[in-house]
Write an enzyme that holds these catalytic residues in place. Structure first.
Site, PDB file in Angstrom:
ATOM      1  N   GLY A 281    -125.995  -8.086 -28.582  1.00 37.67           N
ATOM      2  CA  GLY A 281    -126.736  -8.511 -29.852  1.00 37.67           C
ATOM      3  C   GLY A 281    -125.818  -8.083 -31.265  1.00 37.67           C
TER       4      GLY A 281
ATOM      5  N   GLY B 115    -106.020 -18.888 -31.189  1.00 39.50           N
ATOM      6  CA  GLY B 115    -105.481 -17.832 -30.115  1.00 39.50           C
ATOM      7  C   GLY B 115    -103.417 -17.628 -29.713  1.00 39.50           C
TER       8      GLY B 115
ATOM      9  N   GLY C  59    -112.036 -19.303 -32.630  1.00 42.48           N
ATOM     10  CA  GLY C  59    -110.795 -18.312 -33.573  1.00 42.48           C
ATOM     11  C   GLY C  59    -109.410 -18.842 -33.073  1.00 42.48           C
TER      12      GLY C  59
ATOM     13  N   TYR D 135     -99.588 -10.886 -23.885  1.00 41.73           N
ATOM     14  CA  TYR D 135     -98.670 -11.971 -24.576  1.00 41.73           C
ATOM     15  C   TYR D 135     -98.090 -11.337 -25.753  1.00 41.73           C
ATOM     16  CZ  TYR D 135    -103.470 -15.058 -23.976  1.00 41.73           C
ATOM     17  OH  TYR D 135    -104.605 -15.817 -23.472  1.00 41.73           O
TER      18      TYR D 135
ATOM     19  N   HIS E  18    -109.031  -9.731 -18.252  1.00 43.69           N
ATOM     20  CA  HIS E  18    -107.499 -10.888 -17.902  1.00 43.69           C
ATOM     21  C   HIS E  18    -107.725 -11.493 -16.789  1.00 43.69           C
ATOM     22  CE1 HIS E  18    -104.008 -13.204 -20.157  1.00 43.69           C
ATOM     23  NE2 HIS E  18    -105.017 -13.775 -20.325  1.00 43.69           N
TER      24      HIS E  18
ATOM     25  N   PRO F 109    -117.980 -15.325 -33.815  1.00 45.61           N
ATOM     26  CA  PRO F 109    -117.218 -16.550 -34.907  1.00 45.61           C
ATOM     27  C   PRO F 109    -116.982 -17.358 -33.475  1.00 45.61           C
ATOM     28  CG  PRO F 109    -116.164 -15.102 -35.562  1.00 45.61           C
ATOM     29  CD  PRO F 109    -116.506 -14.458 -34.636  1.00 45.61           C
TER      30      PRO F 109
HETATM   31  N1  LIG Z   1    -107.322 -16.245 -20.455  1.00 41.98           N
HETATM   32  C1  LIG Z   1    -107.272 -17.180 -20.257  1.00 41.98           C
HETATM   33  O1  LIG Z   1    -106.423 -16.625 -19.162  1.00 41.98           O
HETATM   34  C2  LIG Z   1    -106.098 -17.789 -21.563  1.00 41.98           C
HETATM   35  C3  LIG Z   1    -105.444 -19.029 -20.243  1.00 41.98           C
HETATM   36  C4  LIG Z   1    -104.860 -19.556 -21.364  1.00 41.98           C
HETATM   37  C5  LIG Z   1    -105.150 -19.537 -22.914  1.00 41.98           C
HETATM   38  N2  LIG Z   1    -105.845 -18.466 -23.113  1.00 41.98           N
HETATM   39  C6  LIG Z   1    -106.049 -18.764 -24.675  1.00 41.98           C
HETATM   40  O2  LIG Z   1    -106.833 -19.975 -25.048  1.00 41.98           O
HETATM   41  C7  LIG Z   1    -106.272 -20.413 -26.054  1.00 41.98           C
HETATM   42  C8  LIG Z   1    -105.753 -21.832 -26.217  1.00 41.98           C
HETATM   43  O3  LIG Z   1    -105.332 -22.320 -25.332  1.00 41.98           O
HETATM   44  P1  LIG Z   1    -103.558 -23.398 -25.271  1.00 41.98           P
HETATM   45  O4  LIG Z   1    -102.535 -22.458 -26.981  1.00 41.98           O
HETATM   46  O5  LIG Z   1    -103.012 -22.729 -24.148  1.00 41.98           O
HETATM   47  O6  LIG Z   1    -104.231 -24.670 -25.462  1.00 41.98           O
HETATM   48  P2  LIG Z   1    -104.967 -25.495 -26.246  1.00 41.98           P
HETATM   49  O7  LIG Z   1    -105.478 -25.181 -27.211  1.00 41.98           O
HETATM   50  O8  LIG Z   1    -106.199 -26.128 -25.637  1.00 41.98           O
HETATM   51  O9  LIG Z   1    -103.976 -26.584 -27.122  1.00 41.98           O
HETATM   52  C9  LIG Z   1    -102.509 -26.610 -27.446  1.00 41.98           C
HETATM   53  C10 LIG Z   1    -102.291 -27.712 -27.982  1.00 41.98           C
HETATM   54  O10 LIG Z   1    -103.381 -28.744 -28.539  1.00 41.98           O
HETATM   55  C11 LIG Z   1    -102.278 -29.174 -29.716  1.00 41.98           C
HETATM   56  N3  LIG Z   1    -103.517 -28.734 -31.296  1.00 41.98           N
HETATM   57  C12 LIG Z   1    -104.424 -27.841 -31.526  1.00 41.98           C
HETATM   58  N4  LIG Z   1    -105.360 -28.031 -32.248  1.00 41.98           N
HETATM   59  C13 LIG Z   1    -104.370 -29.495 -32.888  1.00 41.98           C
HETATM   60  C14 LIG Z   1    -104.952 -30.578 -33.533  1.00 41.98           C
HETATM   61  N5  LIG Z   1    -105.641 -30.467 -34.539  1.00 41.98           N
HETATM   62  N6  LIG Z   1    -104.265 -31.869 -33.627  1.00 41.98           N
HETATM   63  C15 LIG Z   1    -103.596 -32.411 -32.585  1.00 41.98           C
HETATM   64  N7  LIG Z   1    -102.870 -31.389 -31.297  1.00 41.98           N
HETATM   65  C16 LIG Z   1    -103.417 -30.144 -32.112  1.00 41.98           C
HETATM   66  C17 LIG Z   1    -101.473 -28.143 -30.010  1.00 41.98           C
HETATM   67  O11 LIG Z   1     -99.845 -28.907 -30.922  1.00 41.98           O
HETATM   68  P3  LIG Z   1     -99.586 -28.169 -32.666  1.00 41.98           P
HETATM   69  O12 LIG Z   1     -98.691 -26.803 -32.403  1.00 41.98           O
HETATM   70  O13 LIG Z   1     -98.967 -29.072 -32.655  1.00 41.98           O
HETATM   71  O14 LIG Z   1    -100.920 -28.722 -32.825  1.00 41.98           O
HETATM   72  C18 LIG Z   1    -101.074 -27.561 -28.576  1.00 41.98           C
HETATM   73  O15 LIG Z   1    -100.243 -28.143 -27.953  1.00 41.98           O
HETATM   74  C19 LIG Z   1    -104.595 -19.344 -26.340  1.00 41.98           C
HETATM   75  O16 LIG Z   1    -104.168 -19.008 -27.007  1.00 41.98           O
HETATM   76  C20 LIG Z   1    -104.872 -18.031 -25.630  1.00 41.98           C
HETATM   77  O17 LIG Z   1    -106.046 -16.637 -26.771  1.00 41.98           O
HETATM   78  C21 LIG Z   1    -106.477 -17.542 -22.594  1.00 41.98           C
END
Ligand SMILES: NC(=O)c1ccc[n+]([C@@H]2O[C@H](COP(=O)([O-])OP(=O)(O)OC[C@H]3O[C@@H](n4cnc5c(N)ncnc54)[C@H](OP(=O)(O)O)[C@@H]3O)[C@@H](O)[C@H]2O)c1
Length: 282
Positions: free
Chosen positions: A9, A18, A16, A48, A106, A13
């Site tokens: 319930g 990351g 977010g 992290y 995780h 958002p």
């Molecule tokens: N649970 C898990 O095992 C797990 C694993 C991986 C990730 N995560 C979570 O998912 C989040 C996101 O994943 P991620 O950081 O690996 O990958 P992502 O968000 O898919 O990609 C990040 C990349 O995209 C680029 N980007 C973002 N917005 C952009 C835009 N508007 N225009 C152009 N490029 C853009 C960023 O570069 P710039 O900095 O140049 O914008 C960066 O190189 C993480 O921060 C974390 O919270 C969780």
């Protein structure tokens, strides 16, 4: 900001910020920019190593705690029942918070079954509002569903247009579990970001390819937390609520070839087993 409603319930958002692979100093520099841009949902993890910095930035923002949605995650070393209670408290202490909105397991290894009971106790104690899983395959999710008094509210797995998770979603239909997509932008993979399908739609709607991808996620009911250190990208990634992809356009994206960037192994990889000194937080 559009919200999704979880099976308990409570709302979450849809977008977010990351902080994966961000050092404490990067979080101190860029999380305030993200909050300034309008983000109220933050996704971190004890693995992290930046919970302290997240807590500091949140406190310094002056935003009321109730207006924020904070997620953190526990690594498998924290799962055994006794340890889980201790490590929930340790994350709260590092974050400097009385509660988190969402706590996830995780990785799908170790004693997640006994730990789930401890997570449920953390909910009852008011330390955690919602609990969920990350990277769990269907048969391990089922193990949790079989013993759960409180069902997982969220499943955080890789989701992007190259790995849309439609199969897992159909297997979990009826559970009310909200899907969160990591690598929502393919971790910045140029091939994905420059797909002609997105370029065409970007031209049509006056948006960027990344905004088309994030809009697809939204219409797929995926929570996302794209990571960026670029303040303009932070704003762009929130600016997806003023247009809508039609059914044919959603289908065209759904028909892209499917391949995950990362295959979650059945057994724990070495880094999971060795990644365990959470006292070294920055
Ligand atoms: N649970 C898990 O095992 C797990 C694993 C991986 C990730 N995560 C979570 O998912 C989040 C996101 O994943 P991620 O950081 O690996 O990958 P992502 O968000 O898919 O990609 C990040 C990349 O995209 C680029 N980007 C973002 N917005 C952009 C835009 N508007 N225009 C152009 N490029 C853009 C960023 O570069 P710039 O900095 O140049 O914008 C960066 O190189 C993480 O921060 C974390 O919270 C969780």
């Amino acid at each position: 900001m559009q919200q999704f409603t979880m099976n308990n319930g409570l709302t979450i958002p849809s977008i977010g910020y990351g902080v994966f692979q961000m050092s404490g100093n990067e979080v101190r520099e860029h999380l305030p920019e993200a909050i300034q841009a309008g983000y109220r949902h933050i996704d971190t993890a004890n693995a992290y190593f930046n919970e302290v910095a997240v807590g500091e930035a949140v406190k310094a923002s002056g935003i009321n705690r109730e207006e924020l949605f904070i997620t953190t995650k526990l690594f498998p070393q924290s799962y055994p029942y006794e340890q889980c209670g201790i490590d929930v408290d340790a994350s709260l202490e590092r974050l400097g918070m009385d509660y988190v909105d969402l706590m996830l397991f995780h990785q799908p290894y170790g004693d997640y079954v006994s730990g789930w009971k401890s997570m449920e106790e953390a909910v009852k104690a008011g330390k955690v509002k919602s609990i969920g899983l990350s990277n769990f395959p269907m048969h391990k999710i089922q193990e949790i569903l079989d013993i759960a008094d409180i069902k997982p509210a969220v499943l955080q797995v890789e989701i992007n247009p190259y790995w849309n998770q439609h199969e897992l979603k159909s297997q979990l239909e009826g559970t009310g579990i909200v899907f969160e997509g990591w690598y929502p932008l393919g971790h910045g993979d140029r091939k994905l970001l420059e797909e002609p399908t997105f370029t065409e739609l970007a031209d049509k709607y006056g948006k960027t390819n990344m905004q088309i991808i994030l809009r697809w996620h939204l219409q797929e009911d995926n929570v996302t937390f794209p990571k960026t250190l670029n303040a303009q990208h932070m704003r762009d990634n929130l600016d997806i609520f003023d247009f809508e992809l039609d059914t044919d356009e959603m289908n065209a994206i759904d028909n892209l070839p499917q391949n995950p960037y990362y295959q979650v192994p059945e057994e724990p990889p070495v880094f999971v087993l060795t990644h365990n000194d959470y006292s070294q937080q920055v």
